[in-house]
Design a protein around this motif. Structure first.
Motif, PDB file in Angstrom:
ATOM      1  N   ALA A 218      22.065  29.229  18.181  1.00  0.00           N
ATOM      2  CA  ALA A 218      22.579  27.357  17.383  1.00  0.00           C
ATOM      3  C   ALA A 218      21.681  27.525  16.529  1.00  0.00           C
ATOM      4  CB  ALA A 218      22.656  26.745  18.269  1.00  0.00           C
ATOM      5  N   ASP A 219      22.909  26.564  15.399  1.00  0.00           N
ATOM      6  CA  ASP A 219      21.721  26.244  14.023  1.00  0.00           C
ATOM      7  C   ASP A 219      21.077  25.097  14.154  1.00  0.00           C
ATOM      8  OD1 ASP A 219      24.062  28.170  11.989  1.00  0.00           O
ATOM      9  OD2 ASP A 219      24.880  27.177  13.191  1.00  0.00           O
ATOM     10  N   PHE A 220      21.728  23.599  15.579  1.00  0.00           N
ATOM     11  CA  PHE A 220      21.063  23.084  15.705  1.00  0.00           C
ATOM     12  C   PHE A 220      20.994  23.507  16.996  1.00  0.00           C
ATOM     13  CE2 PHE A 220      22.270  22.536  11.782  1.00  0.00           C
ATOM     14  CZ  PHE A 220      20.987  22.116  10.741  1.00  0.00           C
ATOM     15  N   LYS A 221      20.068  22.332  18.075  1.00  0.00           N
ATOM     16  CA  LYS A 221      19.948  22.904  19.200  1.00  0.00           C
ATOM     17  C   LYS A 221      19.083  20.807  19.670  1.00  0.00           C
ATOM     18  CE  LYS A 221      17.988  27.174  20.152  1.00  0.00           C
ATOM     19  NZ  LYS A 221      17.234  27.750  21.320  1.00  0.00           N
ATOM     20  N   PHE A 222      20.064  20.524  20.963  1.00  0.00           N
ATOM     21  CA  PHE A 222      19.761  19.098  21.567  1.00  0.00           C
ATOM     22  C   PHE A 222      19.270  18.859  22.747  1.00  0.00           C
ATOM     23  CE2 PHE A 222      22.002  18.332  17.212  1.00  0.00           C
ATOM     24  CZ  PHE A 222      21.095  17.811  16.230  1.00  0.00           C
TER      25      PHE A 222
ATOM     26  N   ARG B  99      24.634  23.104  30.486  1.00  0.00           N
ATOM     27  CA  ARG B  99      23.187  23.243  31.006  1.00  0.00           C
ATOM     28  C   ARG B  99      22.242  23.511  30.366  1.00  0.00           C
ATOM     29  NH1 ARG B  99      26.572  18.975  32.796  1.00  0.00           N
ATOM     30  NH2 ARG B  99      25.543  17.715  34.366  1.00  0.00           N
ATOM     31  N   ASP B 100      22.888  24.721  30.129  1.00  0.00           N
ATOM     32  CA  ASP B 100      22.434  25.922  29.759  1.00  0.00           C
ATOM     33  C   ASP B 100      22.856  27.232  28.451  1.00  0.00           C
ATOM     34  OD1 ASP B 100      25.152  26.711  30.701  1.00  0.00           O
ATOM     35  OD2 ASP B 100      24.485  29.252  31.252  1.00  0.00           O
ATOM     36  N   ILE B 101      23.489  26.005  27.567  1.00  0.00           N
ATOM     37  CA  ILE B 101      23.787  26.369  26.261  1.00  0.00           C
ATOM     38  C   ILE B 101      22.612  26.681  24.837  1.00  0.00           C
ATOM     39  CG2 ILE B 101      25.498  25.233  24.108  1.00  0.00           C
ATOM     40  CD1 ILE B 101      26.586  25.498  27.640  1.00  0.00           C
ATOM     41  N   THR B 102      21.549  25.606  24.967  1.00  0.00           N
ATOM     42  CA  THR B 102      20.637  25.921  24.111  1.00  0.00           C
ATOM     43  C   THR B 102      19.723  26.685  24.426  1.00  0.00           C
ATOM     44  OG1 THR B 102      19.216  24.091  25.402  1.00  0.00           O
ATOM     45  CG2 THR B 102      20.234  23.675  23.194  1.00  0.00           C
TER      46      THR B 102
ATOM     47  N   VAL C  51      27.231  26.078  15.078  1.00  0.00           N
ATOM     48  CA  VAL C  51      27.315  25.904  15.709  1.00  0.00           C
ATOM     49  C   VAL C  51      26.342  25.086  16.723  1.00  0.00           C
ATOM     50  CG1 VAL C  51      26.682  27.201  18.592  1.00  0.00           C
ATOM     51  CG2 VAL C  51      28.482  28.510  16.537  1.00  0.00           C
ATOM     52  N   ILE C  52      26.896  23.728  17.527  1.00  0.00           N
ATOM     53  CA  ILE C  52      25.816  23.015  17.973  1.00  0.00           C
ATOM     54  C   ILE C  52      25.322  23.306  19.487  1.00  0.00           C
ATOM     55  CG2 ILE C  52      25.289  20.694  17.427  1.00  0.00           C
ATOM     56  CD1 ILE C  52      26.030  20.513  15.261  1.00  0.00           C
ATOM     57  N   ALA C  53      24.591  23.328  20.034  1.00  0.00           N
ATOM     58  CA  ALA C  53      24.767  23.302  21.386  1.00  0.00           C
ATOM     59  C   ALA C  53      23.890  22.099  21.652  1.00  0.00           C
ATOM     60  CB  ALA C  53      23.957  24.690  22.050  1.00  0.00           C
ATOM     61  N   ILE C  54      24.669  21.602  22.741  1.00  0.00           N
ATOM     62  CA  ILE C  54      23.606  20.182  23.415  1.00  0.00           C
ATOM     63  C   ILE C  54      23.382  20.504  25.169  1.00  0.00           C
ATOM     64  CG2 ILE C  54      23.874  17.550  23.899  1.00  0.00           C
ATOM     65  CD1 ILE C  54      25.453  17.687  21.371  1.00  0.00           C
ATOM     66  N   ASP C  55      22.373  20.545  25.694  1.00  0.00           N
ATOM     67  CA  ASP C  55      22.466  20.246  27.318  1.00  0.00           C
ATOM     68  C   ASP C  55      21.546  18.633  27.837  1.00  0.00           C
ATOM     69  OD1 ASP C  55      23.397  22.990  28.007  1.00  0.00           O
ATOM     70  OD2 ASP C  55      21.341  23.756  27.448  1.00  0.00           O
ATOM     71  N   GLY C  56      21.525  18.737  28.432  1.00  0.00           N
ATOM     72  CA  GLY C  56      20.909  17.703  29.583  1.00  0.00           C
ATOM     73  C   GLY C  56      21.361  16.762  30.654  1.00  0.00           C
TER      74      GLY C  56
END
Ligand code: DC
Length: 228
Positions: A138-142, A128-131, A5-10
């Motif tokens: 999550a395995d990776f968060k950006f 917006r609130d994934i991480t 699971v890769i989580a990205i917010d911004g």
């Protein structure tokens, strides 16, 4: 096989949607655009003519509508109650009401539940609130970001390329309003998770952004084969 699971917010215009889609493609993972879900929920409220001053009306409408995301030849298609709304969810009227719908806790709970059930199968999930809320483990968060003017330019070009008439001032105003509501709402506000990797995409191409994310992913994994 591990379900990555890769989580990205911004914020809007940070490049996260395109980067997330390409990253998912490269890794053979599902791509989940959670903004599209909030957009479809907002469109449902508009079409039902709900009273936007009444939380209960909004919650009822969102609870009873059926939102489906589907990928056709790499392109996202969004369906609301069985009818395609892929283009309609990007209309300015949706932007106008989306902050109101997405600030309601019950709405967010419904969305988060769906997002977890889809994303836990292994996915690149962006919003917006994934991480912070949806997949804090999550395995990776950006966290992707970019200068305001660059974000406005990107959104403006995107809207124009779809043949919609709009002026840049209008796009800037919408972005400013959404930045404000996204970062200040009580539930699920946009903020950088402490352990998320911050990427300023201002001077970067989408390819650069994807490469940078892949660099972090492969660097953290001693045995990439087990992941992909
Ligand atoms: O990613 P986007 O610009 O299409 O998102 C539209 C809006 O949806 C955004 O301004 C706020 C809301 N949203 C949210 O509240 N939480 C998410 N995880 C994703 C989007």
């Amino acid at each position: 096989m591990k379900k990555l699971v890769i989580a990205i917010d911004g914020p809007a215009g940070s490049g996260k949607s395109t980067a997330a889609r390409l990253l998912a493609e490269r890794l053979g993972l599902l791509y989940l655009d959670t903004g599209a879900m909030y957009r479809a929920a907002t469109l449902a409220c508009i079409r039902k003519g709900v009273n936007f001053d009444a939380d209960d009306d909004i919650i009822n409408c969102v609870r009873n509508c059926n939102i489906r995301l589907q990928y056709q030849e790499g392109k996202l298609e969004v369906y609301l109650d069985g009818r395609e709304v892929t283009e309609d969810i990007r209309l300015p009227v949706v932007n106008k009401h989306i902050s109101r719908v997405s600030e309601i806790l019950e709405v967010r709970k419904l969305m988060v539940e769906k997002q977890r059930s889809i994303g836990s199968q292994g996915a690149v999930v962006e919003g917006r609130d994934i991480t912070t809320v949806v997949f804090p483990d999550a395995d990776f968060k950006f966290y992707l970001d970019a200068d305001f003017d660059v974000r406005v330019d990107r959104r403006y070009k995107e809207v124009v390329s779809k043949g919609m008439g709009v002026d840049r001032e209008e796009v800037a105003k919408d972005l400013e309003n959404r930045d404000r509501s996204d970062t200040t709402r009580k539930y699920g506000p946009l903020r950088k998770a402490e352990d998320a990797v911050y990427i300023d995409t201002t001077g970067m191409s989408i390819e650069d952004v994807v490469r940078e994310m892949l660099r972090h992913i492969t660097a953290a994994d001693n045995d990439p084969v087990s992941f992909f």
